[in-house]
Design an enzyme around this catalytic site. Structure first.
Site, PDB file in Angstrom:
ATOM      1  N   THR A 120       0.925  -1.303  -0.020  1.00 50.96           N
ATOM      2  CA  THR A 120      -0.120  -0.042   0.016  1.00 50.96           C
ATOM      3  C   THR A 120       0.873   1.159  -0.070  1.00 50.96           C
ATOM      4  O   THR A 120       2.083   1.475   0.424  1.00 50.96           O
ATOM      5  CB  THR A 120      -0.994   0.091   1.247  1.00 50.96           C
ATOM      6  OG1 THR A 120      -1.408   1.317   1.426  1.00 50.96           O
ATOM      7  CG2 THR A 120      -0.009  -0.313   2.366  1.00 50.96           C
ATOM      8  N   ASP A 121       0.101   2.448  -0.496  1.00 50.09           N
ATOM      9  CA  ASP A 121       0.945   3.624  -0.351  1.00 50.09           C
ATOM     10  C   ASP A 121       1.153   4.360   1.049  1.00 50.09           C
ATOM     11  O   ASP A 121       1.732   5.173   1.164  1.00 50.09           O
ATOM     12  CB  ASP A 121       0.385   4.676  -1.248  1.00 50.09           C
ATOM     13  CG  ASP A 121      -1.283   4.944  -1.025  1.00 50.09           C
ATOM     14  OD1 ASP A 121      -1.676   4.473  -0.037  1.00 50.09           O
ATOM     15  OD2 ASP A 121      -1.781   5.928  -1.546  1.00 50.09           O
ATOM     16  N   TYR A 147      -1.449  -0.416  11.337  1.00 48.09           N
ATOM     17  CA  TYR A 147      -1.811  -0.993   9.655  1.00 48.09           C
ATOM     18  C   TYR A 147      -0.570  -0.883   8.707  1.00 48.09           C
ATOM     19  O   TYR A 147       0.074  -1.749   8.418  1.00 48.09           O
ATOM     20  CB  TYR A 147      -3.044  -0.572   9.025  1.00 48.09           C
ATOM     21  CG  TYR A 147      -3.092  -0.999   7.663  1.00 48.09           C
ATOM     22  CD1 TYR A 147      -3.147  -2.239   7.151  1.00 48.09           C
ATOM     23  CD2 TYR A 147      -3.133   0.085   6.564  1.00 48.09           C
ATOM     24  CE1 TYR A 147      -3.097  -2.635   5.647  1.00 48.09           C
ATOM     25  CE2 TYR A 147      -3.168  -0.287   5.434  1.00 48.09           C
ATOM     26  CZ  TYR A 147      -3.079  -1.578   4.737  1.00 48.09           C
ATOM     27  OH  TYR A 147      -2.938  -1.695   3.580  1.00 48.09           O
ATOM     28  N   THR A 150       2.797  -2.160   9.786  1.00 46.48           N
ATOM     29  CA  THR A 150       2.879  -3.831   9.371  1.00 46.48           C
ATOM     30  C   THR A 150       3.187  -3.970   8.132  1.00 46.48           C
ATOM     31  O   THR A 150       4.051  -5.075   7.600  1.00 46.48           O
ATOM     32  CB  THR A 150       1.643  -4.648  10.038  1.00 46.48           C
ATOM     33  OG1 THR A 150       0.535  -3.976   9.552  1.00 46.48           O
ATOM     34  CG2 THR A 150       1.790  -4.361  11.519  1.00 46.48           C
ATOM     35  N   LYS A 151       2.505  -3.142   7.091  1.00 43.29           N
ATOM     36  CA  LYS A 151       2.678  -3.268   5.793  1.00 43.29           C
ATOM     37  C   LYS A 151       4.075  -2.917   5.568  1.00 43.29           C
ATOM     38  O   LYS A 151       4.868  -3.637   4.711  1.00 43.29           O
ATOM     39  CB  LYS A 151       1.691  -2.431   5.046  1.00 43.29           C
ATOM     40  CG  LYS A 151       0.258  -3.061   5.036  1.00 43.29           C
ATOM     41  CD  LYS A 151       0.070  -4.396   4.508  1.00 43.29           C
ATOM     42  CE  LYS A 151       0.033  -4.542   2.827  1.00 43.29           C
ATOM     43  NZ  LYS A 151      -0.245  -5.850   2.552  1.00 43.29           N
TER      44      LYS A 151
HETATM   45  P1  NAD Z   1      -9.647  -7.423   2.515  1.00 39.49           P
HETATM   46  O1  NAD Z   1      -9.556  -7.161   3.702  1.00 39.49           O
HETATM   47  O2  NAD Z   1     -10.773  -7.056   1.597  1.00 39.49           O
HETATM   48  O3  NAD Z   1      -9.031  -8.759   2.123  1.00 39.49           O
HETATM   49  C1  NAD Z   1      -8.193  -9.434   2.964  1.00 39.49           C
HETATM   50  C2  NAD Z   1      -8.276 -10.926   2.532  1.00 39.49           C
HETATM   51  O4  NAD Z   1      -7.119 -11.642   3.583  1.00 39.49           O
HETATM   52  C3  NAD Z   1      -9.438 -11.461   3.235  1.00 39.49           C
HETATM   53  O5  NAD Z   1     -10.178 -12.293   2.568  1.00 39.49           O
HETATM   54  C4  NAD Z   1      -8.932 -12.302   4.595  1.00 39.49           C
HETATM   55  O6  NAD Z   1      -9.662 -13.451   5.203  1.00 39.49           O
HETATM   56  C5  NAD Z   1      -7.543 -12.846   4.185  1.00 39.49           C
HETATM   57  N1  NAD Z   1      -6.621 -12.912   5.201  1.00 39.49           N
HETATM   58  C6  NAD Z   1      -6.485 -12.106   6.178  1.00 39.49           C
HETATM   59  N2  NAD Z   1      -5.336 -12.532   7.203  1.00 39.49           N
HETATM   60  C7  NAD Z   1      -5.067 -13.698   6.641  1.00 39.49           C
HETATM   61  C8  NAD Z   1      -4.175 -14.728   7.055  1.00 39.49           C
HETATM   62  N3  NAD Z   1      -3.657 -14.877   8.263  1.00 39.49           N
HETATM   63  N4  NAD Z   1      -4.073 -15.687   6.121  1.00 39.49           N
HETATM   64  C9  NAD Z   1      -4.913 -15.999   5.109  1.00 39.49           C
HETATM   65  N5  NAD Z   1      -5.654 -15.042   4.737  1.00 39.49           N
HETATM   66  C10 NAD Z   1      -5.853 -13.951   5.370  1.00 39.49           C
HETATM   67  O7  NAD Z   1      -8.043  -6.543   1.667  1.00 39.49           O
HETATM   68  P2  NAD Z   1      -8.151  -5.974   0.180  1.00 39.49           P
HETATM   69  O8  NAD Z   1      -8.618  -4.467   0.544  1.00 39.49           O
HETATM   70  O9  NAD Z   1      -8.526  -6.738  -0.692  1.00 39.49           O
HETATM   71  O10 NAD Z   1      -6.429  -5.832   0.198  1.00 39.49           O
HETATM   72  C11 NAD Z   1      -5.655  -6.779  -0.292  1.00 39.49           C
HETATM   73  C12 NAD Z   1      -4.347  -6.435  -0.260  1.00 39.49           C
HETATM   74  O11 NAD Z   1      -4.252  -5.251  -1.005  1.00 39.49           O
HETATM   75  C13 NAD Z   1      -3.608  -6.018   1.164  1.00 39.49           C
HETATM   76  O12 NAD Z   1      -2.517  -6.673   1.116  1.00 39.49           O
HETATM   77  C14 NAD Z   1      -3.900  -4.509   1.205  1.00 39.49           C
HETATM   78  O13 NAD Z   1      -2.714  -4.070   2.109  1.00 39.49           O
HETATM   79  C15 NAD Z   1      -3.508  -4.101  -0.103  1.00 39.49           C
HETATM   80  N6  NAD Z   1      -3.811  -2.943  -0.479  1.00 39.49           N
HETATM   81  C16 NAD Z   1      -5.182  -2.589  -0.554  1.00 39.49           C
HETATM   82  C17 NAD Z   1      -5.780  -1.227  -0.896  1.00 39.49           C
HETATM   83  C18 NAD Z   1      -7.189  -0.954  -0.845  1.00 39.49           C
HETATM   84  O14 NAD Z   1      -7.461   0.343  -0.960  1.00 39.49           O
HETATM   85  N7  NAD Z   1      -8.255  -1.785  -0.211  1.00 39.49           N
HETATM   86  C19 NAD Z   1      -4.789  -0.513  -1.734  1.00 39.49           C
HETATM   87  C20 NAD Z   1      -3.284  -0.977  -1.861  1.00 39.49           C
HETATM   88  C21 NAD Z   1      -2.923  -2.072  -1.180  1.00 39.49           C
HETATM   89  O1  DAU Z   2      -4.260   3.966   0.441  1.00 42.36           O
HETATM   90  C1  DAU Z   2      -4.328   2.692   0.604  1.00 42.36           C
HETATM   91  C2  DAU Z   2      -5.135   2.307   1.586  1.00 42.36           C
HETATM   92  O2  DAU Z   2      -6.391   2.536   1.382  1.00 42.36           O
HETATM   93  C3  DAU Z   2      -5.044   0.687   1.848  1.00 42.36           C
HETATM   94  O3  DAU Z   2      -4.018   0.264   1.960  1.00 42.36           O
HETATM   95  C4  DAU Z   2      -6.129   0.214   3.056  1.00 42.36           C
HETATM   96  O4  DAU Z   2      -6.209  -1.052   3.200  1.00 42.36           O
HETATM   97  C5  DAU Z   2      -7.681   0.937   2.650  1.00 42.36           C
HETATM   98  O5  DAU Z   2      -8.575   0.656   3.698  1.00 42.36           O
HETATM   99  C6  DAU Z   2      -7.361   2.325   2.426  1.00 42.36           C
HETATM  100  O6  DAU Z   2      -7.035   2.754   3.668  1.00 42.36           O
HETATM  101  P1  DAU Z   2      -7.738   4.111   4.089  1.00 42.36           P
HETATM  102  O7  DAU Z   2      -7.677   4.479   5.630  1.00 42.36           O
HETATM  103  O8  DAU Z   2      -7.728   5.587   2.988  1.00 42.36           O
HETATM  104  O9  DAU Z   2      -9.281   3.755   3.603  1.00 42.36           O
HETATM  105  P2  DAU Z   2     -10.833   3.926   4.306  1.00 42.36           P
HETATM  106  O10 DAU Z   2     -11.859   3.506   3.161  1.00 42.36           O
HETATM  107  O11 DAU Z   2     -10.865   3.489   5.520  1.00 42.36           O
HETATM  108  O12 DAU Z   2     -10.973   5.587   4.357  1.00 42.36           O
HETATM  109  C7  DAU Z   2     -10.786   6.390   3.326  1.00 42.36           C
HETATM  110  C8  DAU Z   2     -11.028   7.825   3.864  1.00 42.36           C
HETATM  111  O13 DAU Z   2     -12.138   8.099   4.335  1.00 42.36           O
HETATM  112  C9  DAU Z   2      -9.826   8.120   5.005  1.00 42.36           C
HETATM  113  O14 DAU Z   2      -9.515   9.299   4.828  1.00 42.36           O
HETATM  114  C10 DAU Z   2     -10.908   8.060   6.306  1.00 42.36           C
HETATM  115  C11 DAU Z   2     -12.424   8.321   5.589  1.00 42.36           C
HETATM  116  N1  DAU Z   2     -13.561   7.657   6.069  1.00 42.36           N
HETATM  117  C12 DAU Z   2     -13.637   6.500   6.361  1.00 42.36           C
HETATM  118  C13 DAU Z   2     -14.811   5.898   6.901  1.00 42.36           C
HETATM  119  C14 DAU Z   2     -14.948   4.225   6.870  1.00 42.36           C
HETATM  120  C15 DAU Z   2     -14.766   8.725   6.443  1.00 42.36           C
HETATM  121  O15 DAU Z   2     -14.680   9.959   6.298  1.00 42.36           O
HETATM  122  N2  DAU Z   2     -15.811   8.202   6.996  1.00 42.36           N
HETATM  123  C16 DAU Z   2     -15.753   6.697   6.965  1.00 42.36           C
HETATM  124  O16 DAU Z   2     -16.747   6.129   7.578  1.00 42.36           O
END
Ligand code: NAD
Ligand code: DAU
Length: 331
Positions: A120-121, A147, A150-151
């Site tokens: 992640t960024d 979070y 740990t990433k």
């Molecule tokens: P998510 O939370 O929707 O899904 C995570 C998945 O990992 C789930 O299915 C969960 O069951 C599985 N998991 C968690 N711990 C586990 C373990 N110990 N063993 C096996 N499976 C396990 O997450 P996401 O949003 O799909 O993100 C996926 C990846 O992309 C992550 O590594 C996250 O850091 C990265 N990422 C996410 C975003 C975003 O905006 N969502 C952006 C950049 C990078």
């Molecule tokens: O940048 C990549 C990351 O984006 C990923 O690594 C993370 O896994 C993913 O969860 C996401 O992190 P953010 O913290 O940016 O996403 P989130 O959806 O939790 O929140 C987006 C923004 O919106 C943040 O500034 C917090 C705000 N927010 C979030 C929630 C849930 C609100 O204002 N209201 C809300 O209810």
């Protein structure tokens, strides 16, 4: 190719599995996912006869070893991912994100298997709200939350395993994803499903914080570009020039759903809330010829809203509990 996808029952992983099955029928996909609250078999229901889903934990070294030995490449998505949960209880983040990645690294080292590590960024911390600065692969790590710490730790392990043991690995750091199958704890699906269930959307603080939005299909097409053409040892930043402040995104959702621009509640801000993320993805575009397809946020949100409207079976059973958790935290 035999591909192991960790976290393939989560948001980005499930979308990756769907597009891989559809566009690359020669790839045999195995998903390893422990199915935490964020993972769901239902997200893979439409492809379940075309893949193998193993319910298991990353930290189960012997299971990971067996699965890695059987594959040609691993795409490692599995992680705990929600910042608010990490603030409330960081232990599972250390376990899955750090120890889990260690387990994957040891297995690919033993078996000489190619790895792509998805990150992640947020590892770079945040940027000033006003300015042109963007993250690049040279930006120093400066994580703010349990979070992102740990990433960043996992990314450092991958870099060390490349340098010390010659593991064939690439890393990508992507910005905020949106699209179908995203858990409704996250910002965009939370607000859409709040409107769909007659609740008022909730905005943290003033909503000035900026995120750099990318459609999940564009993230995943970049991952395939890196898996196929990336240079091992390299880090690629993935982003689609989608910077928007949270208030604007929320008001766009409200407008697209026929609600007034002020039909939401301000709630207490997230502690340590990162101000702004912005990605410079020019290296990925120039080196690997990747370009995003979904660059119009209004179009992307319109189709995402339609998906949540049409798929209440997928998110409806979760809604009460997710909102009860937020109410408990005052958000
Ligand atoms: P998510 O939370 O929707 O899904 C995570 C998945 O990992 C789930 O299915 C969960 O069951 C599985 N998991 C968690 N711990 C586990 C373990 N110990 N063993 C096996 N499976 C396990 O997450 P996401 O949003 O799909 O993100 C996926 C990846 O992309 C992550 O590594 C996250 O850091 C990265 N990422 C996410 C975003 C975003 O905006 N969502 C952006 C950049 C990078
Ligand atoms: O940048 C990549 C990351 O984006 C990923 O690594 C993370 O896994 C993913 O969860 C996401 O992190 P953010 O913290 O940016 O996403 P989130 O959806 O939790 O929140 C987006 C923004 O919106 C943040 O500034 C917090 C705000 N927010 C979030 C929630 C849930 C609100 O204002 N209201 C809300 O209810």
């Amino acid at each position: 190719m035999r591909l192991l996808v960790t976290g393939g029952a989560g948001f980005i992983g499930a979308n990756f599995v769907h597009s891989t099955v559809q566009e690359r029928p020669a790839v045999a996909v195995t998903v390893l996912d422990v199915l935490t609250y964020a993972g769901s078999r239902e997200s893979l229901r439409s492809v379940d006869d075309q893949i193998r889903l193993i319910e298991g934990d990353l930290v189960d070294e012997s299971l990971v070893d067996t699965l890695v030995a059987e594959c040609d490449a691993v795409v490692h998505f599995a992680a705990e991912t929600h910042v608010d949960n990490a603030l409330a209880g960081p232990a599972p983040f250390v376990r899955s994100n750090v120890v889990g990645t260690f387990s994957v690294l040891e297995a690919v080292r033993r078996h000489g298997v190619r790895l792509h590590h998805v990150s992640t960024d947020e590892v770079y911390g945040d940027l000033p709200l006003h300015g042109d600065e963007r993250f690049t692969a040279q930006t120093p790590f400066n994580p703010s939350s349990p979070y992102s710490a740990t990433k960043a730790s996992a990314d450092l392990l991958v870099r060390a395993w490349v340098r010390s043991y010659g593991v064939r690995a690439t890393i990508s750091n992507c910005s905020n994803n949106y699209g179908p199958y995203q858990h409704i704890e996250k910002f965009i699906p939370r607000q859409i499903t709040n409107v769909l269930t007659g609740r008022r959307p909730k905005l943290y603080g003033t909503g000035a914080n900026v995120r750099d939005w990318i459609h999940v299909e564009d993230h995943n097409s970049a991952v395939w570009h890196i898996l196929e053409g990336g240079v091992c040892g390299s880090t690629y930043l993935i982003g689609a020039d989608g910077e928007r402040d949270n208030l604007s995104v929320l008001q766009l959702i409200l407008a697209l759903m026929g609600r007034d621009a002020d039909d939401f509640d301000h709630v207490p801000d997230r502690v340590g809330h990162d101000l702004r993320y912005a990605i410079d993805a020019s290296a990925l575009r120039a080196e690997l010829g990747w370009t995003p397809k979904h660059t119009d946020l209004t179009e992307g949100l319109t189709s995402t809203i339609a998906w949540y409207r049409d798929n209440e079976w997928w998110w409806g059973p979760l809604k009460e509990q997710v909102e009860a958790g937020y109410t408990e935290r005052g958000q």
